[in-house]
Scaffold this active site. Structure first.
Site, PDB file in Angstrom:
ATOM      1  N   GLU A   1      17.089  14.128 -77.172  1.00  0.00           N
ATOM      2  CA  GLU A   1      16.445  13.546 -78.507  1.00  0.00           C
ATOM      3  C   GLU A   1      16.238  12.250 -78.819  1.00  0.00           C
ATOM      4  OE1 GLU A   1      13.066  14.701 -79.443  1.00  0.00           O
ATOM      5  OE2 GLU A   1      13.199  12.962 -80.304  1.00  0.00           O
TER       6      GLU A   1
ATOM      7  N   LYS B   1      -3.658  21.810 -75.145  1.00  0.00           N
ATOM      8  CA  LYS B   1      -2.629  21.279 -75.388  1.00  0.00           C
ATOM      9  C   LYS B   1      -2.117  21.472 -76.582  1.00  0.00           C
ATOM     10  CE  LYS B   1      -2.547  18.067 -71.990  1.00  0.00           C
ATOM     11  NZ  LYS B   1      -1.356  18.471 -70.693  1.00  0.00           N
ATOM     12  N   THR B   2      -1.529  22.345 -76.879  1.00  0.00           N
ATOM     13  CA  THR B   2      -1.631  22.929 -78.410  1.00  0.00           C
ATOM     14  C   THR B   2       0.121  23.370 -78.696  1.00  0.00           C
ATOM     15  OG1 THR B   2      -2.236  24.806 -78.546  1.00  0.00           O
ATOM     16  CG2 THR B   2      -3.725  22.655 -79.179  1.00  0.00           C
TER      17      THR B   2
ATOM     18  N   CYS C   1      -7.427  27.470 -80.677  1.00  0.00           N
ATOM     19  CA  CYS C   1      -7.666  25.821 -81.805  1.00  0.00           C
ATOM     20  C   CYS C   1      -8.041  26.235 -82.966  1.00  0.00           C
ATOM     21  CB  CYS C   1      -8.561  24.879 -80.776  1.00  0.00           C
ATOM     22  SG  CYS C   1      -8.956  23.292 -81.582  1.00  0.00           S
TER      23      CYS C   1
ATOM     24  N   ASP D   1       3.166  19.203 -74.254  1.00  0.00           N
ATOM     25  CA  ASP D   1       1.808  18.449 -73.895  1.00  0.00           C
ATOM     26  C   ASP D   1       2.453  17.905 -71.621  1.00  0.00           C
ATOM     27  OD1 ASP D   1       0.648  19.138 -76.409  1.00  0.00           O
ATOM     28  OD2 ASP D   1       1.379  17.715 -77.561  1.00  0.00           O
TER      29      ASP D   1
ATOM     30  N   GLN E   1       2.807  17.757 -86.570  1.00  0.00           N
ATOM     31  CA  GLN E   1       1.832  16.950 -86.505  1.00  0.00           C
ATOM     32  C   GLN E   1      -0.042  17.528 -86.387  1.00  0.00           C
ATOM     33  OE1 GLN E   1       1.989  15.615 -81.542  1.00  0.00           O
ATOM     34  NE2 GLN E   1       3.846  15.815 -81.970  1.00  0.00           N
TER      35      GLN E   1
ATOM     36  N   CYS F   1      -4.170  18.892 -78.716  1.00  0.00           N
ATOM     37  CA  CYS F   1      -4.945  19.973 -79.707  1.00  0.00           C
ATOM     38  C   CYS F   1      -6.819  18.962 -79.436  1.00  0.00           C
ATOM     39  CB  CYS F   1      -4.734  19.087 -81.693  1.00  0.00           C
ATOM     40  SG  CYS F   1      -5.916  20.385 -82.024  1.00  0.00           S
TER      41      CYS F   1
ATOM     42  N   ALA G   1       0.077  25.798 -80.348  1.00  0.00           N
ATOM     43  CA  ALA G   1      -0.097  27.254 -80.003  1.00  0.00           C
ATOM     44  C   ALA G   1      -0.062  27.262 -78.276  1.00  0.00           C
ATOM     45  CB  ALA G   1      -1.725  27.784 -80.816  1.00  0.00           C
TER      46      ALA G   1
HETATM   47  C1  LIG Z   1      -3.791  15.191 -85.347  1.00  0.00           C
HETATM   48  C2  LIG Z   1      -3.266  16.354 -84.446  1.00  0.00           C
HETATM   49  C3  LIG Z   1      -3.559  18.186 -84.650  1.00  0.00           C
HETATM   50  C4  LIG Z   1      -3.366  18.776 -84.466  1.00  0.00           C
HETATM   51  N1  LIG Z   1      -3.808  20.022 -84.370  1.00  0.00           N
HETATM   52  C5  LIG Z   1      -2.601  21.088 -83.970  1.00  0.00           C
HETATM   53  C6  LIG Z   1      -3.283  22.571 -84.365  1.00  0.00           C
HETATM   54  O1  LIG Z   1      -4.153  22.614 -85.199  1.00  0.00           O
HETATM   55  N2  LIG Z   1      -3.070  23.349 -84.084  1.00  0.00           N
HETATM   56  C7  LIG Z   1      -1.892  23.798 -82.470  1.00  0.00           C
HETATM   57  O2  LIG Z   1      -1.211  24.110 -82.174  1.00  0.00           O
HETATM   58  N3  LIG Z   1      -1.899  22.509 -82.357  1.00  0.00           N
HETATM   59  C8  LIG Z   1      -2.485  21.197 -83.114  1.00  0.00           C
HETATM   60  N4  LIG Z   1      -1.589  19.451 -82.009  1.00  0.00           N
HETATM   61  C9  LIG Z   1      -0.813  19.748 -81.685  1.00  0.00           C
HETATM   62  C10 LIG Z   1       0.411  19.500 -81.142  1.00  0.00           C
HETATM   63  O3  LIG Z   1       1.317  19.273 -82.509  1.00  0.00           O
HETATM   64  C11 LIG Z   1       1.494  19.675 -80.065  1.00  0.00           C
HETATM   65  O4  LIG Z   1       0.676  20.256 -79.256  1.00  0.00           O
HETATM   66  C12 LIG Z   1       2.236  20.104 -80.332  1.00  0.00           C
HETATM   67  O5  LIG Z   1       3.304  18.722 -81.459  1.00  0.00           O
HETATM   68  C13 LIG Z   1       3.515  19.978 -78.653  1.00  0.00           C
HETATM   69  O6  LIG Z   1       4.881  19.813 -78.629  1.00  0.00           O
HETATM   70  P1  LIG Z   1       6.048  18.895 -77.735  1.00  0.00           P
HETATM   71  O7  LIG Z   1       7.253  19.584 -77.909  1.00  0.00           O
HETATM   72  O8  LIG Z   1       5.266  19.002 -76.391  1.00  0.00           O
HETATM   73  O9  LIG Z   1       5.633  17.644 -77.837  1.00  0.00           O
HETATM   74  P2  LIG Z   1       6.061  16.664 -79.814  1.00  0.00           P
HETATM   75  O10 LIG Z   1       6.523  18.114 -80.703  1.00  0.00           O
HETATM   76  O11 LIG Z   1       5.522  15.711 -79.989  1.00  0.00           O
HETATM   77  O12 LIG Z   1       7.757  16.648 -78.851  1.00  0.00           O
HETATM   78  C14 LIG Z   1       8.208  15.542 -78.190  1.00  0.00           C
HETATM   79  C15 LIG Z   1       9.780  15.375 -78.684  1.00  0.00           C
HETATM   80  O13 LIG Z   1      10.166  14.247 -78.068  1.00  0.00           O
HETATM   81  C16 LIG Z   1      10.585  13.368 -77.844  1.00  0.00           C
HETATM   82  N5  LIG Z   1      11.061  12.585 -76.511  1.00  0.00           N
HETATM   83  C17 LIG Z   1       9.806  11.621 -75.933  1.00  0.00           C
HETATM   84  N6  LIG Z   1      10.305  11.073 -75.582  1.00  0.00           N
HETATM   85  C18 LIG Z   1      11.801  11.383 -74.553  1.00  0.00           C
HETATM   86  C19 LIG Z   1      12.266  11.173 -74.357  1.00  0.00           C
HETATM   87  N7  LIG Z   1      12.306   9.597 -73.455  1.00  0.00           N
HETATM   88  N8  LIG Z   1      13.979  11.408 -73.798  1.00  0.00           N
HETATM   89  C20 LIG Z   1      14.202  12.713 -74.767  1.00  0.00           C
HETATM   90  N9  LIG Z   1      13.558  12.765 -75.960  1.00  0.00           N
HETATM   91  C21 LIG Z   1      11.977  12.211 -76.034  1.00  0.00           C
HETATM   92  C22 LIG Z   1       9.935  12.671 -79.368  1.00  0.00           C
HETATM   93  O14 LIG Z   1      10.868  12.320 -80.170  1.00  0.00           O
HETATM   94  C23 LIG Z   1       9.581  14.284 -79.537  1.00  0.00           C
HETATM   95  O15 LIG Z   1      10.406  14.348 -80.248  1.00  0.00           O
HETATM   96  C24 LIG Z   1      -2.131  18.664 -83.031  1.00  0.00           C
HETATM   97  C25 LIG Z   1      -1.923  17.587 -82.907  1.00  0.00           C
HETATM   98  C26 LIG Z   1      -2.080  15.731 -83.604  1.00  0.00           C
HETATM   99  C27 LIG Z   1      -1.957  14.475 -83.038  1.00  0.00           C
END
Ligand SMILES: Cc1cc2nc3c(=O)[nH]c(=O)nc-3n(C[C@H](O)[C@H](O)[C@H](O)COP(=O)(O)OP(=O)(O)OC[C@H]3O[C@@H](n4cnc5c(N)ncnc54)[C@H](O)[C@@H]3O)c2cc1C
Length: 401
Positions: free
Chosen positions: A36, A310-311, A345, A302, A44, A162, A313
């Protein structure tokens, strides 16, 4: 020489940290590495509330280091390439890392440049986006200071994180303007790449009423392609009655736009990507979350091609499946855990009222509570605004919820 981990996790976001924590709770002796590069971790889902002026942006960011679970090693390096035949990842630093099992969880990529002019005008000319930590407070500035005119909200045609966020902020803005007594001076438009306001009909019925009550003009199957900030115009492509592609424009006084999204480029360009997927997501079995071609690779969050919403949740239900299946894989026993596509959602329809839409792969409602969740409620607003942020920082990232 490559450094070796029993489980290597790419990304210490919502999915990566939850998976690491849950793995260590189940098997503390595991050698886990979390790649990371970011020093910061963002919550978010609260950015919608920041944009609506009811949540402090500072409370949506914390130090990544405070959430790396004890027993896991934080590798401050970004994954650059995958060599899955060798069970190896190469970092941007040039270092190599090998694994018995890999969990891919680097989130999604925001493709700001796929809308011409968007990046240049973001944060000025009354153009904002809650999809950025830096911009969410500006959304509130715009909503608060709006005195009437044309307000446009956009939703791209690609899958996004989301799917509700592009219109959640629109309902809150309308409610704010109603309370200020200016809604009748606001001409509100929703330009959406989707064909309907929401994919699940039970929840769509509630939202269609909110759209009608706020007098919002909808433009479905319409893809935003350009923003001309200085002339305050947004351009979108759609089809006319004969099916011919046409380009249309709308002048705006306020614009909340959402960038198209896809898998991070290093995923798209890797052997892990699903070559049949236009957005380059990691190719997994949508139930086991195991890679379709590399059995020691799993993915969650995601970045996958699982056809769920993609959430965070969805991640809450995916992670226990990945954890159980990774442990089964390491123990050379059959993978039995299965994800049903659950996602949720939370959609605020006004300040103090929220509809908690829960559903699965088949877009069938999967309501948790013993009441009709298609009806917006105060209790669900409190869940979103107060309970879920606390759960996230204190339980979800720590693997206990
Ligand atoms: C405006 C908004 C509203 C939302 N509302 C909701 C909601 O109401 N309810 C809900 O459930 N979800 C909601 N979401 C969605 C939720 O935030 C995401 O689905 C969730 O954060 C995805 O988790 P993740 O671990 O897949 O990605 P992330 O939490 O985005 O984490 C990805 C991580 O990977 C790291 N990374 C990137 N590239 C590399 C690399 N090359 N090597 C190593 N690490 C890397 C990044 O730095 C980051 O820390 C919302 C999102 C947004 C933007």
């Amino acid at each position: 020489m490559a450094r070796h981990f029993t489980v290597l996790i790419i990304g210490g976001g919502n999915a990566g940290l939850s998976a690491a924590s849950q793995l260590l709770i189940k098997k503390p002796s595991l050698q886990i590495g979390i790649m990371e590069p970011s020093e910061k971790h963002y919550y978010q889902p609260a950015w919608t509330l920041v944009g609506a002026g009811v949540f402090d942006i500072e409370k949506t960011v914390k130090s990544e280091g405070d959430f790396i679970p004890k027993g896991a090693e934080w590798i401050r390096d970004a994954a650059a390439t995958f060599e899955p035949e060798m069970s190896q990842v190469t970092g941007r630093s040039g270092e190599t890392y090998t694994y018995d099992s890999l969990i891919v969880a680097p989130g999604i990529q925001l493709d700001w440049d796929k809308i011409k002019g968007f990046r240049e005008t973001l944060g000025k000319n009354s153009v904002s986006s809650n999809y950025s930590y830096d911009m969410a407070p500006y959304t509130w500035e715009l909503i608060k200071n709006f005195k009437g005119g044309t307000a446009v909200f956009t939703n791209p045609s690609s899958p996004i994180k989301c799917g509700g966020a592009p219109h959640k902020i629109m309902y809150l803005a309308c409610d704010y303007w109603r309370k200020q007594g200016i809604l009748d001076k606001c001409d509100v438009h929703y330009i959406s790449g989707a064909g309907a306001i929401f994919a699940v009909k039970e929840y769509a019925a509630t939202l269609s009423k909110v759209v009608a009550d706020n007098n919002i003009t909808t433009h479905f199957l319409s893809n935003t392609v350009e923003i001309d900030g200085s002339n305050k115009k947004v351009y979108y492509e759609t089809k006319d009655a004969s099916g011919t592609k046409v380009r249309k424009e709308l002048a705006f006084d306020l614009l909340h736009a959402v960038p198209p999204q896809s898998a991070p480029d290093f995923i798209k360009n890797s052997k892990l990507a699903d070559s049949a997927n236009a957005f380059g997501y990691v190719e997994v079995n949508k139930h086991s979350m195991q890679h379709s071609r590399y059995p020691n690779v799993f993915a969650c969050g995601d970045c996958t091609n699982a056809p769920c919403s993609k959430t965070g949740a969805a991640i809450r239900k995916q992670v226990p499946v990945v954890v159980q299946n990774v442990l089964a894989f390491l123990a050379k026993t059959p993978l039995t855990a299965s994800y049903d596509g659950y996602s949720a959602c939370p959609i605020p329809t006004q300040y103090g009222k929220l509809m908690l839409a829960e559903f699965d792969y088949s877009n069938t409602p999967k309501m948790t509570f013993p009441f009709d969740q298609a009806v917006p409620r105060w209790t669900m607003w409190v869940l979103k605004k107060n309970v879920l942020p606390w759960l996230y920082w204190n339980k979800i990232l720590k693997g206990t919820a």
